[in-house]
Design an enzyme around this catalytic site. Structure first.
Site, PDB file in Angstrom:
ATOM      1  N   LYS A  17       6.129  62.777  51.276  1.00  0.00           N
ATOM      2  CA  LYS A  17       5.569  63.912  50.520  1.00  0.00           C
ATOM      3  C   LYS A  17       5.235  63.504  49.083  1.00  0.00           C
ATOM      4  O   LYS A  17       4.188  63.855  48.566  1.00  0.00           O
ATOM      5  CB  LYS A  17       6.549  65.102  50.504  1.00  0.00           C
ATOM      6  N   ARG A  89      11.271  75.682  50.794  1.00  0.00           N
ATOM      7  CA  ARG A  89      12.212  74.822  51.503  1.00  0.00           C
ATOM      8  C   ARG A  89      13.068  75.632  52.465  1.00  0.00           C
ATOM      9  O   ARG A  89      13.876  75.078  53.200  1.00  0.00           O
ATOM     10  CB  ARG A  89      13.118  74.203  50.468  1.00  0.00           C
ATOM     11  N   ARG A 127      15.010  53.063  49.963  1.00  0.00           N
ATOM     12  CA  ARG A 127      14.914  53.723  48.658  1.00  0.00           C
ATOM     13  C   ARG A 127      16.221  53.573  47.886  1.00  0.00           C
ATOM     14  O   ARG A 127      16.211  53.385  46.672  1.00  0.00           O
ATOM     15  CB  ARG A 127      14.625  55.208  48.876  1.00  0.00           C
ATOM     16  N   ARG A 133      17.103  57.094  42.443  1.00  0.00           N
ATOM     17  CA  ARG A 133      17.597  58.453  42.666  1.00  0.00           C
ATOM     18  C   ARG A 133      19.049  58.443  43.091  1.00  0.00           C
ATOM     19  O   ARG A 133      19.401  57.869  44.113  1.00  0.00           O
ATOM     20  CB  ARG A 133      16.767  59.126  43.761  1.00  0.00           C
ATOM     21  N   ARG A 144      24.059  64.960  54.087  1.00  0.00           N
ATOM     22  CA  ARG A 144      23.999  66.393  53.764  1.00  0.00           C
ATOM     23  C   ARG A 144      22.543  66.838  53.637  1.00  0.00           C
ATOM     24  O   ARG A 144      22.155  67.879  54.148  1.00  0.00           O
ATOM     25  CB  ARG A 144      24.768  66.702  52.480  1.00  0.00           C
TER      26      ARG A 144
END
Ligand code: AMP
Length: 193
Positions: A17, A89, A127, A133, A144
């Site tokens: 995205k 979301r 990533r 991040r 989660r």
């Protein structure tokens, strides 16, 4: 002139995205907004909003729906078209855009970037190795986020399908091919009216 398009991107973490969104937005001439990026910036800057959401973002839990609607409305600041990454979301967030007079207009099309679970895990591990991040680094937080996606975000797909607003694109292809597939699908939608 054609009205600016309103597009929402739906897909699991790692589905592309954040890669596709800016390119699609630029092609369509509308703003791109990633709610995750926006919240992380607020957390990093230590603003009142950032302090309020920091724990939730760090833990991969969702920020309350009403707060998110305000945040997105303020960020779009009256812009008509958009490409949204990360909002709506939840089904209640989607419904809030569909209410009369909503500060965030309902989308024209929801683009679902599909990705097999195994590839989701592989991309998120990649990533995490690249750093950046905090919520990509902790396997518990990743689990989660995937659980939250399955429980709270996936129902959006049925929501948009029932409204004939859903377009699915295979996200497991080289990035340029995904972009092309999304733009072709949007063009087709536009022709259909
Ligand atoms: P993302 O970058 O889209 O994965 O978002 C990172 C985090 O920001 C999420 O795990 C949530 O804590 C929060 N977040 C982003 N967008 C939303 C939203 N629409 N509703 C609730 N929480 C959100």
């Amino acid at each position: 002139m054609l009205a600016p398009m309103r597009i929402v991107l739906v897909g699991p973490p790692g589905s592309g995205k954040g890669t596709q969104g800016p390119v699609i937005a630029e092609t369509l001439g509308v703003p791109y907004l990633s709610t995750g990026d926006l919240l992380r910036e607020q957390v990093a800057a230590g603003t009142p909003l950032g302090r309020r959401v920091a724990d939730m973002v760090e833990r991969g839990e969702l920020v309350p729906d009403d707060l998110m609607l305000q945040v997105v409305a303020a960020a779009l600041d009256g812009d008509d078209g958009y490409v949204l990454d990360g909002f709506p979301r939840t089904v209640p967030q989607a419904l809030s855009t569909e209410e009369a007079g909503s500060p965030v207009g309902a989308p024209d099309v929801a683009v679902h970037l599909t990705l097999p679970d195994a590839v989701v895990h592989r991309r998120l591990e990649g990533r995490a190795r690249e750093g950046g991040r905090a919520d990509d680094a902790d396997p518990e937080v990743i689990d989660r986020r995937l659980r939250v996606y399955a429980e709270q975000t996936e129902p959006l797909l049925a929501h948009y399908r029932a409204r004939d607003m859903l377009v699915s694109v295979d996200g497991d292809q080289p990035r340029d091919q995904v972009t092309e597939a999304v733009l072709t699908a949007l063009e087709e939608r536009r022709r259909r009216g």
